[in-house]
Design an enzyme around this catalytic site. Structure first.
Site, PDB file in Angstrom:
ATOM      1  N   HIS A   1      19.914  -0.928  33.163  1.00  0.00           N
ATOM      2  CA  HIS A   1      19.306   0.058  32.268  1.00  0.00           C
ATOM      3  C   HIS A   1      18.698   1.176  33.106  1.00  0.00           C
ATOM      4  CE1 HIS A   1      19.749  -3.136  29.386  1.00  0.00           C
ATOM      5  NE2 HIS A   1      18.909  -3.904  30.043  1.00  0.00           N
TER       6      HIS A   1
ATOM      7  N   ARG B   1      27.112  -1.105  31.008  1.00  0.00           N
ATOM      8  CA  ARG B   1      27.823  -2.333  31.352  1.00  0.00           C
ATOM      9  C   ARG B   1      28.614  -2.099  32.638  1.00  0.00           C
ATOM     10  NH1 ARG B   1      30.655  -3.288  26.371  1.00  0.00           N
ATOM     11  NH2 ARG B   1      28.776  -4.070  25.388  1.00  0.00           N
TER      12      ARG B   1
ATOM     13  N   HIS C   1      21.538  -6.701  36.385  1.00  0.00           N
ATOM     14  CA  HIS C   1      21.176  -8.045  35.938  1.00  0.00           C
ATOM     15  C   HIS C   1      22.168  -8.610  34.934  1.00  0.00           C
ATOM     16  CE1 HIS C   1      19.291  -5.286  33.007  1.00  0.00           C
ATOM     17  NE2 HIS C   1      19.569  -6.214  32.121  1.00  0.00           N
TER      18      HIS C   1
ATOM     19  N   GLU D   1      12.236  -4.482  31.490  1.00  0.00           N
ATOM     20  CA  GLU D   1      12.130  -5.638  30.611  1.00  0.00           C
ATOM     21  C   GLU D   1      11.607  -6.852  31.367  1.00  0.00           C
ATOM     22  OE1 GLU D   1      16.215  -5.408  29.412  1.00  0.00           O
ATOM     23  OE2 GLU D   1      16.841  -6.995  30.754  1.00  0.00           O
TER      24      GLU D   1
ATOM     25  N   GLN E   1      24.928  -5.824  33.855  1.00  0.00           N
ATOM     26  CA  GLN E   1      24.518  -4.533  33.311  1.00  0.00           C
ATOM     27  C   GLN E   1      23.303  -3.968  34.020  1.00  0.00           C
ATOM     28  OE1 GLN E   1      22.012  -5.744  29.486  1.00  0.00           O
ATOM     29  NE2 GLN E   1      24.038  -6.669  29.397  1.00  0.00           N
TER      30      GLN E   1
END
Ligand code: ZN
Length: 319
Positions: free
Chosen positions: A98, A193, A173, A115, A96
């Site tokens: 972001h 995804r 990642h 993250e 996936q």
């Protein structure tokens, strides 16, 4: 507002295990317990205050009532800035990506997601996927996502307990099977995804992919990794404090307390304390909270002197 213990929301994603329940004391009826959102103001899984005058309210309700709990560094944010989770990956998570803030605010109406993962435990052969093993074109990426060739061009990294990975938005990642970690991220639930190994979701259908949006936001190159051996370590009274990572969104420390350790929480930022192991207590003013493995304590900005007693491994996060 006094210091508070938070009760998490739990997500039962198909790839999760039960270690958060069995080993980290997370209370839930859900099986599996894939994620515990231990500090969250996100509508998809809010954390609930367990003690004090706001007991029973969500942290989001408390925040909306008084945004100063975030501290000065929180003032530039429209929403509560961080989301902290435990993740137990019994099986592979989808590959996936972001988006960054600009794309996510424009297309999804919420923050993007940068993250960081702190590896709490993993199998001997555990791996992560981070970025690509070479530069790829957008066409090559889209085709590889659709035909499964993505597995041949992704970059695999061996992991061990104590590793820290910083994943900037736009980095492809996946957390792979056999990894239990703590994640500090922006307050966002937007995930594109790319590849799901052809698996079926709980409804018996393949889970939705978002390859076009992913192609808009993915950096099509090898990742930029910071080595773990450059960490700043401070020996303090009753504790050892190690900086794990720091960026303009958050800073993460590992705080190992042995005996009694005090520090001051000023008006710059709130402090999140997440107990990774051991037991003890956290005191501030007239409030004393017991603190054991798996528990999350939120210390509002300007709380003043905090004293931690016991033998504890803590993940400390601030803005
Ligand atoms: Zn992610």
């Amino acid at each position: 507002m006094e210091i508070v213990k938070l009760s998490p929301s739990v997500a039962d994603n198909i790839w999760g295990g039960t270690r958060l329940i069995d080993e980290y004391g997370i209370k839930t009826d859900k099986r599996p317990a894939a994620e515990a959102w231990v500090l969250s103001c996100h509508p998809s899984g809010p954390s609930t205050v367990m003690n004090g005058e706001f007991a029973g309210k969500t942290l989001q309700e408390v925040y909306l009532n008084d945004k100063s709990i975030c501290g000065e560094k929180g003032e530039r944010f429209e929403f509560f800035p961080l989301l902290i989770k435990f993740i137990d990956a019994k099986r592979d998570l989808s590959i996936q990506v972001h988006p960054d803030d600009e794309y996510a605010m424009r297309v999804e109406g919420e923050y993007g997601k940068t993250e960081a993962w702190y590896i709490l435990d993993c199998d001997d052969d555990a791996e992560l996927i981070l970025g690509f093993n070479k530069n790829v074109s957008k066409e090559e990426f889209k085709e590889a996502a659709q035909n499964g060739d993505i597995m041949n061009i992704c970059n695999r990294i061996k992991v061990k307990k104590g590793d820290l990975f910083f994943i900037e938005s736009g980095t492809m990642h996946a957390i792979c099977k056999g990894i239990l970690l703590a994640e500090v991220q922006q307050n966002s639930n937007t995930t594109y995804r790319i590849y799901d190994y052809g698996r079926l979701g709980k409804d018996g259908k393949p889970r939705e992919l978002h390859v076009d949006k992913a192609a808009d936001v993915t950096k099509l190159c090898p990742p930029d990794l910071t080595p773990s051996d450059k960490r700043k370590k401070e020996i303090l009274d009753g504790a050892v404090k190690t900086e794990l990572t720091s960026c303009d969104l958050f800073t993460m420390f590992k705080l190992d307390v042995d005996g009694e350790h005090s520090f001051n929480v000023g008006n710059t930022s709130f402090v999140s304390l997440l107990c990774l192991d051991g037991s003890g207590e956290v005191c501030c003013g007239n409030t004393t909270l017991s603190f054991v493995k798996g528990e999350s304590i939120f210390v509002p900005a300007s709380s003043g002197k905090i004293t931690i007693k016991g033998n504890l491994e803590i993940l400390e996060s601030t803005l």
